[in-house]
Scaffold this active site. Structure first.
Site, short mmCIF file in Angstrom:
data_model
loop_
_atom_site.label_atom_id
_atom_site.label_comp_id
_atom_site.label_asym_id
_atom_site.label_seq_id
_atom_site.Cartn_x
_atom_site.Cartn_y
_atom_site.Cartn_z
N LYS A 272 11.42 51.10 15.48
CA LYS A 272 11.69 53.37 14.87
C LYS A 272 10.86 52.41 13.08
O LYS A 272 10.96 51.98 12.95
CB LYS A 272 12.83 52.86 15.08
CG LYS A 272 12.37 53.59 16.83
CD LYS A 272 14.38 54.56 16.52
CE LYS A 272 14.84 54.67 18.00
NZ LYS A 272 13.52 55.73 18.57
N ARG A 346 15.07 54.35 29.73
CA ARG A 346 13.94 54.32 30.83
C ARG A 346 14.20 52.97 31.82
O ARG A 346 14.59 53.04 33.07
CB ARG A 346 13.16 55.16 31.50
CG ARG A 346 12.52 54.66 30.77
CD ARG A 346 10.96 55.85 30.40
NE ARG A 346 11.22 57.38 28.88
CZ ARG A 346 10.46 57.40 28.34
NH1 ARG A 346 9.44 57.55 29.50
NH2 ARG A 346 10.82 58.26 27.46
#
Ligand code: BES
Ligand code: MN
Ligand code: ZN
Length: 490
Positions: A272, A346
């Site tokens: 990120k 996920r």
């Protein structure tokens, strides 16, 4: 802080402070009327002079009023009589607490229980007072060298017979505070192991809670390669935290809560950007909300069986971390091509959802700070809701609407599933720029086919950024309302 339901006389009760409502157009609440009478019309005079106002959120503190036993009187504006909106009521309660935080009053009686709030039951009024005031007193100051709480307020009495509403409000408020604290704790303290310890502590505290922690070897045994691929890049071993709360009949199918517990999400190799990366310590707020709910349910001894499944890990860049293009086999047997290592939520949730099958749940709700796209779609006020079962979705939407911790449904129609097609595996872990929250939920749905399932994306609602940075404890209120409604309907 303690809360108690206790009917009292506003002018006669001996206490540090009483809180009473005023309305616009010089209207008094029943309790303000009683006080006004006891002090020979002094309240009405204050309104006439313009010192006291009924506009929502206005507060005026009086001391040493003749004819009234309380040491202080706090007048709170609540908008138009009989038409106070939910927001006006909460603004009023917040204004009251802001004054009380600065006041030496330890013991307080609230008569705001006589305010009728539009479209809300009287129990809402009581629960909100408890939840809003408890929330206003929360702060994490254990890391500050000289921070001592200077707040005198210790005991809030609410003039009502509704003990249940007070208890529900207090348990929810403490659940929210627990979730906030876990969220606000830094990533070097709140690790997967720390979360596992919280489960063990809840087990110690409540006889109806049992906990079980699966370590990486146990997860390996179960074939949770997708989950373990995320933690492989981290020095902190992953944990699968399982709690069972038994409040229902032995053979009642449980409701399962699955919470994303990423104690720090750097993005991994798909790193990120640096700005605000600290906020990725909040990537375990789904897990935190599950802890809050399990604790609150146990405090209330709710007549329901619950299962909590919390996959917990860090997501870090490392020589052994997932690489874009890697393919893993999930516990379900489905293979996943990991195109972006930052879509890690996920990857840990899919194995947790598969694991949850073994409890034969009546319903499964996962809670996750899953997608930045959800913040773009719904902002910070509303959680995203996606589900494979409309009655479950409706029950959650309705619960959120009722308590003000709202969610909004997004579709997960089959057409979106196509975005997850991989040339090499059963699916890829990202679906492109379009409909990012939906494709994330579509990914999860493939592991949730065996039961009614709903997914709450709380990326926008779990914490606040900026000067008032901090966890919100959401969606603990929504989930508590859902469970309370579920129990009432039994
Ligand atoms: N934890 C993040 C989602 C997130 C981002 C929550 C910002 C709150 C604020 C999640 O693991 C993530 O990184 N998701 C990616 C998915 C993308 C790579 C498909 C995202 O949203 O950018
Ligand atoms: Mn991520
Ligand atoms: Zn994440």
């Amino acid at each position: 802080m303690k809360f108690q339901a206790k009917i009292a006389q506003p002018d006669a009760v001996k206490t540090g402070c009483i809180i009473i409502a005023l309305f616009e157009d010089n209207q008094l609440s029943a309790s303000a009327e009683a006080v006004n009478k006891a002090c020979n019309g002094y309240i009405a005079k204050l309104i006439e002079r313009g010192d006291a106002k009924g506009a929502a959120g206005k507060a005026l503190l009086l001391t040493g009023l003749h004819g009234v036993e309380a040491e202080r009187i706090l007048l709170i504006g609540m908008g138009k009589k009989e038409q106070t909106s939910a927001k006006q009521f909460m603004d009023g309660v917040e204004a009251a607490i802001a004054v009380l935080k600065e006041s030496p009053a330890r013991d307080v009686y609230s008569f705001l229980t006589d305010v009728t709030v539009a479209d809300k039951e009287s129990s809402w009024n009581i629960r909100q007072q408890v939840e809003v005031s408890y929330s206003a007193l929360y702060s994490l100051n254990r890391f500050k060298s000289e921070e001592k709480s200077t707040i005198a307020l210790k005991h809030l009495h609410l003039s009502t017979r509704d003990k249940i509403a007070v208890a529900q409000g207090a348990a929810t408020a403490r659940g929210v505070a627990f979730a906030k604290e876990l969220g606000d704790l830094p990533g070097n303290i709140c690790t997967p192991r720390y979360l596992a310890e919280q489960a063990e502590q809840l087990e110690q505290k409540f006889s109806r809670i049992k906990s079980k922690i699966l370590d990486e070897a146990a997860m390996q045994e179960l074939g949770m390669e997708s989950l373990l691929s995320v933690s492989r890049g981290s020095r902190q071993p992953a944990k699968l935290i399982v709690m069972q709360y038994s409040g229902g009949h032995q053979d009642d199918a449980p409701i399962a809560l699955v919470g994303k517990g990423l104690t720090f999400d750097s993005g991994g190799i798909s790193l990120k950007p640096g700005a605000q990366m600290d906020e990725m310590k909040y990537d375990m707020c789904g897990a935190a909300s599950v802890f809050g709910v399990i604790q609150a349910a146990a405090e209330l001894t709710l007549p329901v069986n619950l299962v909590a499944v919390i996959p917990s890990s860090e997501n870090m860049p490392d020589g052994d971390a997932n690489k874009p293009g890697d393919i893993v086999t999930s516990m379900s047997g489905l293979t996943i091509e990991i195109l972006n290592t930052d879509a890690e939520g996920r990857l840990i949730l899919c194995d947790a959802l598969t694991y949850t099958r073994k409890f034969n749940p009546a319903a499964v709700i996962d809670i996750a700070t899953l997608t930045g796209a959800c913040i773009i779609a719904l902002g910070g006020k509303t959680s995203g809701l996606m589900a494979n079962n409309q009655p479950l979705a409706d029950a959650l939407l309705d619960a959120g609407q009722k308590c003000g911790d709202r969610a909004w449904q997004l579709p997960i129609w089959d057409e979106y599933q196509e975005q997850l097609k991989s040339p090499f595996a059963d699916m890829q872990n990202i679906g492109g720029r379009e409909a990012g929250s939906i494709t994330a939920a579509c990914f999860l749905s493939r592991f949730a086919e065996d039961y009614p399932w709903a997914h709450l994306d709380i990326a926008g609602t779990a914490w606040i950024s900026g000067a008032k940075k901090g966890a919100t404890g959401r969606p603990v209120p929504l989930l508590m309302q859902y469970l309370i409604d579920h129990c009432d309907a039994q």
